[in-house]
Design a protein around this motif. Structure first.
Motif, short mmCIF file in Angstrom:
data_model
loop_
_atom_site.label_atom_id
_atom_site.label_comp_id
_atom_site.label_asym_id
_atom_site.label_seq_id
_atom_site.Cartn_x
_atom_site.Cartn_y
_atom_site.Cartn_z
N GLY A 331 0.85 -1.22 0.06
CA GLY A 331 0.07 -0.10 0.01
C GLY A 331 0.77 1.31 0.07
N PRO A 332 0.26 2.33 0.31
CA PRO A 332 0.86 3.76 0.45
C PRO A 332 1.75 3.72 1.62
CG PRO A 332 -1.32 4.06 1.15
CD PRO A 332 -1.24 2.54 0.49
N VAL A 333 2.56 4.74 1.88
CA VAL A 333 2.88 5.19 3.23
C VAL A 333 1.98 6.06 3.77
CG1 VAL A 333 5.57 4.71 2.63
CG2 VAL A 333 4.56 6.97 2.11
N VAL A 334 2.41 6.32 5.20
CA VAL A 334 1.25 6.83 5.70
C VAL A 334 0.83 8.50 5.53
CG1 VAL A 334 2.21 7.81 7.68
CG2 VAL A 334 -0.05 6.94 8.27
N SER A 335 1.40 9.07 5.25
CA SER A 335 1.39 10.72 4.96
C SER A 335 2.18 11.33 3.89
CB SER A 335 1.43 11.40 6.14
OG SER A 335 2.92 11.12 6.75
N GLU A 336 1.94 12.42 3.49
CA GLU A 336 2.68 13.14 2.54
C GLU A 336 4.34 13.43 3.12
OE1 GLU A 336 1.16 16.84 1.50
OE2 GLU A 336 2.35 16.96 -0.23
N ARG A 337 3.99 13.78 4.49
CA ARG A 337 5.40 14.05 5.38
C ARG A 337 6.19 12.67 5.11
NH1 ARG A 337 5.80 13.58 10.83
NH2 ARG A 337 7.67 14.10 11.49
N GLN A 338 5.62 11.65 5.42
CA GLN A 338 6.28 10.39 5.51
C GLN A 338 7.13 10.18 4.01
OE1 GLN A 338 7.27 9.67 8.84
NE2 GLN A 338 7.55 7.69 7.75
N ARG A 339 6.29 10.50 3.22
CA ARG A 339 6.59 10.05 1.50
C ARG A 339 7.83 11.03 1.23
NH1 ARG A 339 4.23 12.16 -3.24
NH2 ARG A 339 4.53 14.24 -2.26
N ASP A 340 7.90 12.34 1.58
CA ASP A 340 8.77 13.22 1.46
C ASP A 340 10.02 13.15 2.23
OD1 ASP A 340 6.92 14.55 -0.36
OD2 ASP A 340 6.46 16.23 1.05
N ARG A 341 9.90 12.49 3.48
CA ARG A 341 11.08 12.10 4.09
C ARG A 341 11.77 11.09 3.61
NH1 ARG A 341 10.81 8.93 8.70
NH2 ARG A 341 12.83 9.19 9.94
N ILE A 342 10.94 10.19 3.24
CA ILE A 342 11.62 8.99 2.53
C ILE A 342 12.50 9.25 1.18
CG2 ILE A 342 11.02 6.44 1.53
CD1 ILE A 342 8.66 6.44 3.44
N VAL A 343 11.82 10.29 0.46
CA VAL A 343 12.43 10.51 -0.72
C VAL A 343 13.73 11.20 -0.35
CG1 VAL A 343 12.42 12.30 -2.53
CG2 VAL A 343 10.49 10.56 -2.09
N ASP A 344 13.66 12.09 0.42
CA ASP A 344 15.00 12.85 1.09
C ASP A 344 15.98 11.83 1.23
OD1 ASP A 344 13.80 15.24 0.56
OD2 ASP A 344 13.31 15.63 2.54
N TYR A 345 15.69 10.77 2.21
CA TYR A 345 16.70 9.75 2.54
C TYR A 345 17.11 9.03 1.16
CZ TYR A 345 16.33 9.74 7.44
OH TYR A 345 16.40 10.02 8.90
N MET A 346 16.34 8.94 0.26
CA MET A 346 16.85 7.95 -1.19
C MET A 346 17.67 8.90 -1.80
SD MET A 346 13.72 5.66 -2.08
CE MET A 346 12.63 6.82 -2.82
N GLU A 347 17.41 10.32 -1.88
CA GLU A 347 18.39 11.41 -2.66
C GLU A 347 19.51 11.45 -2.09
OE1 GLU A 347 17.67 12.46 -5.63
OE2 GLU A 347 15.72 11.21 -5.35
#
Ligand code: NAD
Length: 506
Positions: A331-347
């Protein structure tokens, strides 16, 4: 204060629905649609709930109930959770985006059995133990009693609200305490259903209260409230530290279940088919939003390339989609904030020199464009000093680290401020257990992951926590130990008072 057309939920204090003039809007993580609203509690609501819990505790209406009656009511609650499985699953899916398979297997599937374990504990726990008569220095009888603490607070995160709530509510109620549960603002529904259901099954008003609200206001008030004797907290290590500080004002008992960055060591003799699927299960279940997920995969150089190839192939088949559809894997991750946080880690990982073997980006899912999605991701060429190897990402992001010797792998595994879980994959059980003995973590899984049993302790070494939930010791964390010494010596000259009073009595 309800929003027109959307179901509104209230808090549950002293056996009553309690509203607030402020609301939280709860949005479905797969669509970002507003699904329900929840009353947003304040410090005053926290105080009201604690007062009600204190009144109920002092009245003895639950604490003094015969343990068989407490157990019977708790069994009824455990059975009702199983009967209302579908409703609980719906509550979880719409708030935290778990897939129906995950919610059935974990989020809700574990809840009834775990609650029933604590129902049994209400009866089987050793609340009173007589120690054989002690003859030295004087004849005495000794008894150890375990008494409820009084008012307990449970502060619960969004990822597994029902089960993680039960890990606190279960032992608290079994031991005779009253409890105030502070739900996460995103995921109040399943625990709210449990509070109401517990009431219907015979838990008296005031014994089980539920409040919502901002963590730094309502959670912080509970953690520092002078009438709260115990705080059970699951959440991030940063907030765990804060809770410890807040609780120190009145020296409360505290149980903390915090973050993790679990290592798993793949020994050279591991079965690669089992390990490829198992490591992905360990890392990516529930989009990686589990504190005990295996996020650092330490692979021996002799099998590294082959295992990575197999994991990439298998992870490429993971299907993102509607959480309510049985065909959906993730499924998705829980929130926009979590999504953005994960993307930052990947970058950051890419900038640090890690290689993207799979994924590495936010995703979009047809028909669910409003939701918060991350591609199943595998990074290789990772070293243990990179940020993605040290910090908790809380997303479907696997980090693969190559090693040459088992000694080196154990050192890398233990080189972390966390110590919640760890694991080993090997066809040689004895060798795997020997490695497991050297890993610094509260749970070691060998050739599997996510195996949590209510009868076995769960908790972290180092900054992953303090104390243990579940297992035989769970009620120790919700009781005070009292030693009662009854002296049986009947003559003065056999007493030991002459250590102080050397002159014989006239
Ligand atoms: P979080 O720490 O932000 O929030 C957890 C709870 O604490 C929420 O109810 C929140 O409202 C409340 N809170 C926030 N600030 C507070 C404060 N100052 N005082 C009192 N309460 C406060 O964590 P999260 O983002 O909700 O959850 C994810 C974290 O939880 C991850 O780090 C994860 O590893 C951890 N977790 C641990 C376990 C475990 O058993 N060890 C299980 C699940 C999640």
């Amino acid at each position: 204060m309800a929003t027109v057309g959307v179901k509104h939920h209230q808090m549950f204090i002293d056996g009553q629905d309690v509203d607030s003039d402020q609301v939280f809007e709860i949005r479905h993580p797969a669509t970002n649609e507003l699904v329900v609203t929840m009353a947003k509690g304040t410090v005053e609501h926290a105080d009201q709930a604690v007062e009600s819990a204190k009144k109920a505790f002092e009245s003895g209406v639950w604490a003094n109930k015969p343990k068989e009656e407490r157990a019977a009511i708790m069994r009824e609650i455990g059975n009702r959770i199983a009967l209302e499985l579908e409703e609980f699953i719906e509550d979880e899916i719409i708030c935290n985006g778990a897939t129906v398979r995950q919610a059935t297997g974990f989020h809700v599937g574990l809840a009834s059995g775990h609650f029933l374990y604590f129902a049994d504990q209400a009866e089987q726990y050793e609340f009173e133990r007589d120690v054989p008569t002690v003859a030295y220095p004087t004849m005495s009888m000794n008894r150890v009693r375990r008494e409820p603490i009084g008012v307990c607070a449970a502060i619960v995160p969004w990822n597994f609200p029902l089960v993680l709530g039960i890990w606190k509510i279960g032992p608290a109620l079994a031991a005779g305490n009253s409890i105030v549960v502070k739900v996460d603002e995103k995921t109040p529904l399943s625990l709210l259903r449990l509070a109401r259901l517990a009431h219907e099954c015979g838990v008296p008003p005031g014994v089980f209260n539920l409040v919502s609200g901002e963590g730094k206001e309502v959670g912080a008030r509970l953690a520092s409230h002078p009438d709260v004797g115990k705080v059970g907290f699951t959440g991030s290590t940063a907030v765990g530290r804060e809770i410890m500080k807040l609780a120190s004002g009145t020296v409360k008992k505290v149980t903390l279940e915090l973050g993790g960055k679990a290592p798993t060591i793949v020994l050279p003799d591991a079965d690669l088919d089992i390990t490829a699927d198992g490591a992905l299960f360990g890392c990516m279940l529930y989009s990686g939003q589990i504190c005990e997920s295996s996020t650092r995969i330490l692979v021996h150089e002799s099998i590294h390339d082959e295992l990575v190839e197999r994991m990439v192939k298998r992870a490429s088949t993971i299907k993102l989609g509607d959480p309510a559809d049985y065909d959906t894997d993730m499924g998705p991750v829980v929130s926009e904030r979590q999504r953005d946080r994960i993307v930052d880690y990947m970058e950051k990982a890419k900038a640090d020199g890690a290689t993207v073997a799979l994924g590495g980006n936010a995703a979009t899912v047809e028909g669910f464009e409003g939701g918060w999605w991350i591609e199943p991701t595998i990074f290789t060429d990772v070293t243990n000093d990179m940020q993605i190897a040290r910090e908790e990402i809380f997303g479907p992001v696997m980090v693969v680290i190559k090693y040459s010797t088992v000694k080196e792998a154990i050192a890398i595994a233990n080189d972390s401020s966390y110590g919640l879980t760890a694991g080993v994959w090997s066809t040689d059980y004895e060798a795997a257990v020997e490695v497991g003995n050297q890993l610094q973590a509260g749970t070691i899984w060998i050739n599997n992951w996510h195996q949590v049993d209510p009868a076995l302790p769960f908790g972290g070494y180092k900054q992953s926590g303090a104390g243990r939930e579940l297992g035989e010791g769970a009620l120790d964390e919700y009781t005070e130990a009292k030693h009662m010494h009854v002296d049986l010596t009947t003559s003065l000259d056999r007493h030991i008072f002459d250590i102080l009073l050397s002159t014989p009595a006239e």
